[in-house]
Design an enzyme around this catalytic site. Structure first.
Site, short mmCIF file in Angstrom:
data_model
loop_
_atom_site.label_atom_id
_atom_site.label_comp_id
_atom_site.label_asym_id
_atom_site.label_seq_id
_atom_site.Cartn_x
_atom_site.Cartn_y
_atom_site.Cartn_z
N TYR A 74 0.79 -1.36 0.08
CA TYR A 74 -0.27 -0.14 -0.23
C TYR A 74 0.74 1.29 0.47
O TYR A 74 0.56 2.13 -0.73
CB TYR A 74 -1.40 0.06 0.73
CG TYR A 74 -1.79 0.86 1.00
CD1 TYR A 74 -2.94 0.81 0.92
CD2 TYR A 74 -1.98 2.38 1.69
CE1 TYR A 74 -4.34 1.91 0.69
CE2 TYR A 74 -2.49 3.62 1.56
CZ TYR A 74 -3.97 2.80 1.15
OH TYR A 74 -4.85 4.52 0.51
N PHE A 126 -7.51 21.26 -24.68
CA PHE A 126 -7.40 20.02 -24.79
C PHE A 126 -8.97 19.71 -23.55
O PHE A 126 -9.64 20.67 -22.48
CB PHE A 126 -6.53 19.38 -24.58
CG PHE A 126 -6.76 17.80 -25.05
CD1 PHE A 126 -6.99 16.97 -25.58
CD2 PHE A 126 -7.66 16.86 -23.28
CE1 PHE A 126 -7.24 16.01 -25.52
CE2 PHE A 126 -8.00 15.49 -23.46
CZ PHE A 126 -7.95 15.06 -25.00
N THR A 127 -10.06 18.94 -24.20
CA THR A 127 -10.91 18.71 -24.64
C THR A 127 -10.71 18.34 -22.01
O THR A 127 -11.26 18.95 -21.32
CB THR A 127 -11.46 17.37 -24.10
OG1 THR A 127 -11.03 16.36 -23.95
CG2 THR A 127 -11.89 18.12 -25.95
N ASP A 217 1.62 20.45 -20.58
CA ASP A 217 1.28 19.23 -21.01
C ASP A 217 2.26 18.20 -20.95
O ASP A 217 2.02 18.46 -22.85
CB ASP A 217 -0.05 18.98 -21.74
CG ASP A 217 -0.96 18.24 -21.50
OD1 ASP A 217 -0.10 17.09 -21.43
OD2 ASP A 217 -2.21 17.73 -21.65
N LYS A 260 0.23 7.78 -23.33
CA LYS A 260 0.59 8.51 -24.85
C LYS A 260 2.13 7.48 -25.16
O LYS A 260 1.97 6.47 -24.94
CB LYS A 260 1.05 9.52 -25.24
CG LYS A 260 -0.90 10.10 -25.25
CD LYS A 260 -2.08 9.82 -24.41
CE LYS A 260 -3.54 10.59 -24.16
NZ LYS A 260 -4.42 10.45 -22.95
N ARG A 384 -12.86 15.71 -33.59
CA ARG A 384 -12.18 16.66 -32.71
C ARG A 384 -12.85 17.70 -33.79
O ARG A 384 -12.43 17.70 -34.36
CB ARG A 384 -10.92 16.21 -33.47
CG ARG A 384 -10.43 14.88 -32.38
CD ARG A 384 -9.50 14.70 -31.82
NE ARG A 384 -10.48 15.00 -29.99
CZ ARG A 384 -11.21 14.53 -28.83
NH1 ARG A 384 -9.66 14.29 -28.20
NH2 ARG A 384 -12.43 14.58 -27.93
N PHE A 451 -19.03 14.84 -26.07
CA PHE A 451 -18.26 13.51 -26.97
C PHE A 451 -18.29 12.55 -27.09
O PHE A 451 -18.57 11.35 -27.27
CB PHE A 451 -17.34 14.46 -28.11
CG PHE A 451 -16.07 13.81 -27.06
CD1 PHE A 451 -15.76 15.74 -25.79
CD2 PHE A 451 -15.20 12.99 -26.63
CE1 PHE A 451 -15.07 15.03 -25.52
CE2 PHE A 451 -14.40 13.42 -25.79
CZ PHE A 451 -13.70 14.39 -24.98
O1 PLI Z 1 -6.79 10.39 -20.94
P1 PLI Z 1 -5.50 10.93 -19.34
O2 PLI Z 1 -7.06 11.12 -18.80
O3 PLI Z 1 -5.23 10.15 -19.29
O4 PLI Z 1 -5.29 12.36 -19.84
C1 PLI Z 1 -5.71 13.42 -20.12
C2 PLI Z 1 -5.63 14.11 -21.83
C3 PLI Z 1 -4.56 15.22 -20.85
N1 PLI Z 1 -3.96 16.03 -21.83
C4 PLI Z 1 -4.00 15.26 -23.36
C5 PLI Z 1 -2.98 16.14 -24.83
C6 PLI Z 1 -4.53 14.68 -23.58
O5 PLI Z 1 -4.63 14.26 -25.13
C7 PLI Z 1 -5.40 14.14 -23.37
C8 PLI Z 1 -5.62 12.46 -23.56
N2 PLI Z 1 -5.73 12.20 -24.31
C9 PLI Z 1 -6.94 11.08 -25.35
C10 PLI Z 1 -8.12 10.07 -24.16
C11 PLI Z 1 -6.98 10.87 -26.62
O6 PLI Z 1 -7.62 10.63 -27.34
O7 PLI Z 1 -6.85 12.06 -27.14
#
Ligand code: PLI
Length: 486
Positions: A74, A126-127, A217, A260, A384, A451
């Site tokens: 933990y 970003f969303t 970011d 990513k 998008r 979306f």
């Molecule tokens: O999906 P998360 O919560 O691990 O990360 C959010 C996120 C933050 N910043 C940017 C630039 C992103 O592209 C992002 C998530 N992007 C997704 C899910 C995408 O499909 O692009």
């Protein structure tokens, strides 16, 4: 004919996952059941999944081995310390707070730094980032260069911050009401467009003069570093790791979705240099994510992240990753398909406004194109455009951004060039019969990040695509015309 200089993936395939091939009739039923929203499809009904590059990468054998080394304590898991070491080594920040994914880090940063009435400038929204800023009471202000909003502008660094826009905001609202600038790398909604090191440096100098923090970011910072090496004079001989460290050195911290660049299926982190901010973040993470040495993750996930970070900065990896995106983009360009240029880092962004000039913005051309592409081929893409942009914070009106795009996002180390060819064929087929695509209207609209879960129906009839069926993978004549690859 110019000689071809091929590159190939710096790995070989050890295990395969079978894909289900569907018929067009099956896909017509599936998309209608999904409310014409590709997010609501079952993945079993998808052939080539280009919805996102988030959490969809293939892990390496080293990462899978790392999973077996998970220390599921933990508190104080050894894997946390491996992750902390990797982030310190490759990104250079002092304090690392793991979170379950990127938005977990965005949530903590937003509630920690933002007061109601504040303004948060950023190089395009970003969303999830903007949603968290708004939930904490801030107004997002777009300070990206104008070129980012023009799909045809070939500028090499369309992710740059427009310093004049930033200065104008500071003059208008005062630096005291700007808790930080959010600096995105390889700007997602602009088409995966990079920011230059010169611009990062200049923005940092401006912010520091006014006492405004810069939070990066870093979700696609490694991909951004690759473009700096390729496009920014003076960096052609620098390693990706070196460029990444230099990028981060001009900032005060970052949020990162490790799903990513870092080649994992789940995970993220918040990093800061300031001791007091780190203390606050460690306290808040306990409320929302978990103890500060696991942040909602299993020990094994943190181990895979630590290894993934190290693999992500290898030149051969990033060269092949972005090379595959480039390959798909160049193929589409040869057939005249309108896409955002220059070709970005994580996907190809089709300009739906030019692809479907007969569909008005109010009938969501990008949403319709993504649905039609699925019906045509089983390829899943993502809207998008206006649906992703949501409604104005104050007026409740739909936001119609300049860019109305469909994203073909390429997962890392997952698909082959043949998958790219099949995708290109499907898009080209659709482009030749674009007038068969019908616009959509909402039948259900969620309040937040609409979306993801919105549902739609065609404005005319019951089908989004009226043309005769062409099965994916069967239409090889288009590719035969392609000639040499890149
Ligand atoms: O999906 P998360 O919560 O691990 O990360 C959010 C996120 C933050 N910043 C940017 C630039 C992103 O592209 C992002 C998530 N992007 C997704 C899910 C995408 O499909 O692009």
């Amino acid at each position: 004919m110019p000689r071809r200089h091929s590159w190939a993936e710096p790995y070989k395939i050890k295990m395969v996952e079978h894909l289900r091939m569907t018929t067009r009739a099956e896909r017509e039923v599936a998309i209608a059941e999904a409310g014409f929203n590709t997010f609501l499809l079952r993945s079993d009904d998808v052939y080539i999944d280009l919805l996102t590059d988030s959490g969809t990468s293939a892990m390496s054998d080293r990462q899978w081995a790392g999973l077996m080394m998970g220390d599921e304590a933990y508190a104080g898991s050894r894997n946390f310390y491996h992750l902390e070491t990797a982030v310190r080594q490759f990104y250079g920040y002092r304090h690392v707070i793991p979170t379950h994914q990127g938005r977990g880090a965005e949530h903590i940063l937003s509630i920690m730094c933002i007061k109601p009435g504040d303004f948060v400038p950023g190089n395009m929204y970003f969303t999830t980032t903007k949603a968290h800023q708004e939930l904490a009471g801030a107004t997002f202000v777009d300070v990206i260069v104008d070129a980012a909003h023009d799909p045809l502008d070939e500028s090499p660094f369309k992710g740059n911050v427009d310093l004049a826009k930033l200065e104008a905001l500071i003059a208008r609202v005062g630096a005291d009401r700007i808790p930080y600038l959010c600096m995105q790398t390889n700007v997602n909604m602009a088409g995966g467009q990079p920011i230059s090191l010169a611009n990062i440096k200049a923005t940092s100098q401006l912010c520091r003069r006014h006492g405004i923090r810069i939070m990066m970011d870093a979700t696609r910072a490694v991909e951004n570093a690759y473009f700096i090496r390729k496009r920014e004079p003076g960096y052609e001989n620098h390693s990706i790791a070196h460029i990444l460290l230099e990028m981060c050195s001009y900032t005060d911290g970052c949020t990162c979705s490790a799903k990513k660049d870092s080649l994992v299926n789940i995970g993220g982190w918040l990093a800061v240099n300031d001791d007091d901010l780190a203390e606050q973040a460690r306290n808040l993470v306990v409320l929302f994510e978990g103890l500060h040495t696991y942040g909602g993750l299993a020990g094994r996930d943190m181990e895979a992240m630590a290894i993934g970070i190290e693999e992500s900065v290898q030149y051969d990896h990033i060269h092949a990753r972005i090379g595959q995106v480039e390959y798909l983009g160049q193929t589409l360009l040869r057939f005249g398909v309108p896409i955002v240029r220059p070709i970005g880092g994580h996907g190809i962004f089709i300009d739906a406004a030019r692809f479907l000039p007969h569909i008005p913005r109010e009938e969501f051309p990008s949403q319709a194109l993504a649905a039609a592409l699925y019906v045509q081929s089983g390829v899943r893409a993502m809207e998008r455009g206006a649906v992703s942009s949501g409604r104005h914070h104050d007026t409740g009106e739909n936001i119609f951004p300049k860019l109305e795009l469909v994203r073909l996002t390429i997962p890392r180390r997952v698909y082959t060039q043949a998958h790219m060819d099949v995708t290109a064929e499907a898009v080209v087929d659709l482009y030749e019969n674009a007038r068969d695509i019908v616009g959509l209207r909402f039948t259900f609209e969620p309040k937040y990040l609409r979306f993801f879960q919105a549902r739609f129906e065609p404005v005319i009839g019951a089908k989004v695509l009226r043309s005769a069926p062409v099965e994916a993978g069967m239409h090889v004549d288009a590719m035969a015309a392609l000639g040499d690859g890149i």
